[in-house]
Scaffold this active site. Structure first.
Site, PDB file in Angstrom:
ATOM      1  N   LYS A  87     108.762 -43.824  46.638  1.00 54.17           N
ATOM      2  CA  LYS A  87     109.023 -44.279  45.267  1.00 54.17           C
ATOM      3  C   LYS A  87     110.256 -45.170  45.248  1.00 54.17           C
ATOM      4  O   LYS A  87     111.172 -44.971  46.053  1.00 54.17           O
ATOM      5  CB  LYS A  87     109.328 -43.072  44.368  1.00 54.17           C
ATOM      6  CG  LYS A  87     108.138 -42.206  44.002  1.00 54.17           C
ATOM      7  CD  LYS A  87     108.574 -41.066  43.094  1.00 54.17           C
ATOM      8  CE  LYS A  87     107.431 -40.117  42.762  1.00 54.17           C
ATOM      9  NZ  LYS A  87     106.376 -40.708  41.956  1.00 54.17           N
TER      10      LYS A  87
ATOM     11  N   ARG B  28      97.744 -33.764  43.383  1.00 54.73           N
ATOM     12  CA  ARG B  28      96.311 -33.427  43.371  1.00 54.73           C
ATOM     13  C   ARG B  28      95.866 -32.847  44.711  1.00 54.73           C
ATOM     14  O   ARG B  28      94.925 -32.074  44.778  1.00 54.73           O
ATOM     15  CB  ARG B  28      95.495 -34.667  42.969  1.00 54.73           C
ATOM     16  CG  ARG B  28      95.599 -35.817  43.912  1.00 54.73           C
ATOM     17  CD  ARG B  28      95.180 -37.145  43.275  1.00 54.73           C
ATOM     18  NE  ARG B  28      96.199 -37.666  42.347  1.00 54.73           N
ATOM     19  CZ  ARG B  28      96.072 -38.785  41.641  1.00 54.73           C
ATOM     20  NH1 ARG B  28      94.972 -39.510  41.723  1.00 54.73           N
ATOM     21  NH2 ARG B  28      97.037 -39.173  40.824  1.00 54.73           N
TER      22      ARG B  28
END
Ligand code: BES
Ligand code: MN
Ligand code: ZN
Length: 485
Positions: A264, A338
């Site tokens: 990120k 996920r």
């Protein structure tokens, strides 16, 4: 946090406590029925002189003799009576607490409605995160709710005990989410969970080797970039009375999300200690569950790991295999939530519950769509989704359902494996894509997914009873939900 205690009207006469009242915009002061008519009129007149109108966020302070003693009276507005529900009381209570906590030692509140919301607002507002530094000491030490009808004493006590339980859970979730990421290793979360084992609660900690045996390849893939070992924790609450009801709560516990090799940018990483808020909520529920005594068997599962770009980190292009045998092509290591939930959901589904709820700070897309006050909600079952919406209404933690669009499943079909962990179509329906991905791991079990990326952590002003930082969402929703089973 400050707890509220009931105080009999009789006892108020003997004490010199300051008072607080709440008032609607039409000028009516709630809970003032125990005041003699002439005192009520005097109070109304004084408040009017101060320019107090009862609007939401209005606060006034007046001095007058009441209940036989000169007193300071704080008044807080609730806004229009028609729109003032429980949340107006929670917020007014938060404002009251802010106005008095540094100034007065003992406060007695006159109130006859929404007592639960009022006490909740006061207690949640008094939360301070103090694991690294002490905040300003509150002068406020005693907070009373005046019970005007002696017959209501027992029910008030019950209400306040429930509020204290809810606040204890919210406080723990806030503490965990606020904690620095290096100070909340997966193992430390497992250690905390183990302290809940006892009457009615068992805790099993699945370490790396066992997770391998169980085939949790998606979860373990994410963990590879960190030197800290991952844990999958499985807690079970069994009610005293025999029941066939069984539900599972599943939380995302990414103890820091750097993005992994798909790293990120610095600014997006700043708040990523909050990426275990789903797990924190499950942990918080289990801290109080034996005292809450829901009627169902409750499984609490959380997957905890860092997402780091260490030397052995999983890589874009890698294929992982989840516990149900499905293979996943990783295109972006930052879509890690996920992946760890895939295995946690498989484990939950194996318990054959009637409903699974998962909560996860899963997507930035849900923050774009719904902001920080509304969480995303998806599911494969009407009843599961509706029950969360209803519990959220009682907690005033709102949810907005997003559709699990069948056609979009096409977007996560893999090239060399069954699934992709991100969509082939960039920049579209990110929260739904994540929901569709999760759906692949619950089989036929009724399930709802709460995307709390926007609601779990607040960078600034949230509301009067939620300090900056961890909000504690969705803990109160879960407690309300469990109580309704
Ligand atoms: N933990 C983040 C989501 C998040 C964003 C939580 C903002 C809290 C605040 C999640 O793991 C993530 O990085 N999601 C990516 C997914 C993308 C790579 C498909 C995102 O939303 O950008
Ligand atoms: Mn991520
Ligand atoms: Zn994440």
């Amino acid at each position: 946090m400050i707890a509220t205690a009931p105080l009999a009207l009789k006892a108020l006469l003997d004490s010199a406590a300051d008072l607080a009242v709440f008032a609607y915009e039409d000028g009516a002061v709630t809970g003032a029925k125990s005041l003699p008519a002439k005192d009520r009129a005097l109070l109304a007149e004084k408040l009017k002189e101060e320019g107090f109108k009862g609007g939401a966020k209005d606060v006034a302070r007046v001095d007058l003799p009441l209940f036989g003693k000169p007193r300071r009276v704080f008044a807080v507005g609730l806004g229009k009576r028609k729109s003032a529900g429980a949340e107006a009381f929670r917020r007014a209570a938060g404002i009251l607490l802010g106005a008095v906590r540094g100034k007065r030692e003992t406060l007695a509140i006159l109130c006859s409605e929404n007592i639960s919301a009022l006490a909740e607002g006061l207690t949640l507002a008094s939360y301070k995160y103090e694991e690294y530094k002490k905040g300003d000491e509150d002068k406020l030490k005693n907070l009373y709710l005046v019970v005007q009808d002696p017959a209501a004493r027992a029910s008030t006590e019950k209400t306040l005990a429930k509020v204290a339980l809810y606040a204890e859970a919210v406080g723990l979730a806030r503490d965990l989410v606020n904690r620095g990421p290096s100070d909340k290793t997966p193992q430390s979360l497992a250690d905390l969970a183990e302290t809940f084992s006892g009457a009615g609660v068992t805790v099993a900690v699945i370490h790396k080797a066992q997770a391998e045996e169980m085939g949790m390849g998606a979860f373990l893939g994410v963990a590879r970039g960190s030197s800290q070992p991952p844990v999958m924790v499985h807690m079970v609450y069994t009610p005293k009375a025999k029941t066939k009801k069984r539900v599972a709560l599943v939380g995302k516990g990414v103890t820091f999300d750097s993005g992994g090799l798909s790293i990120k940018p610095a600014a997006s990483m700043e708040e990523m200690k909050c990426d275990m808020a789903g797990a924190a909520a499950v942990i918080a529920v289990f801290k109080v569950i034996a005292r809450l005594q829901p009627k169902a068997e409750v499984h609490g599962i959380f997957a905890a790991t860092y997402n780091m770009p260490g030397p052995d980190a999983f890589k874009p292009g890698d294929v992982l295999k989840a516990m149900n045998g499905k293979t996943i092509e990783v295109w972006n290591t930052d879509a890690e939530g996920r992946l760890i939930l895939a295995d946690a959901l498989c484990l939950a589904a194996k318990q054959e519950p009637q409903i699974i709820l998962d909560m996860a700070t899963l997507t930035g897309a849900v923050v774009f769509a719904l902001g920080s006050k509304v969480a995303g909600l998806m599911g494969n079952d009407r009843r599961a989704v509706q029950s969360v919406i209803a519990a959220g209404k009682r907690a005033d933690e709102p949810y907005c359902e997003l559709p699990l669009v069948e056609d979009y499943k096409e977007h996560i079909k893999g090239n060399i494996a069954e699934l992709l962990n991100i969509s082939k179509v960039r920049g579209e329906a990110g929260a739904i894509i994540a929901g569709l991905f999760l759906q692949e791991f619950v089989g036929a079990v009724p399930w709802a997914h709460l995307d709390i990326a926007g609601t779990a952590f607040s960078g600034g002003d949230y509301n009067s009873y939620t300090p900056k930082g961890a909000t504690g969402a969705p803990v109160r929703t879960l407690l309300e939900w469990l109580e309704a089973l």
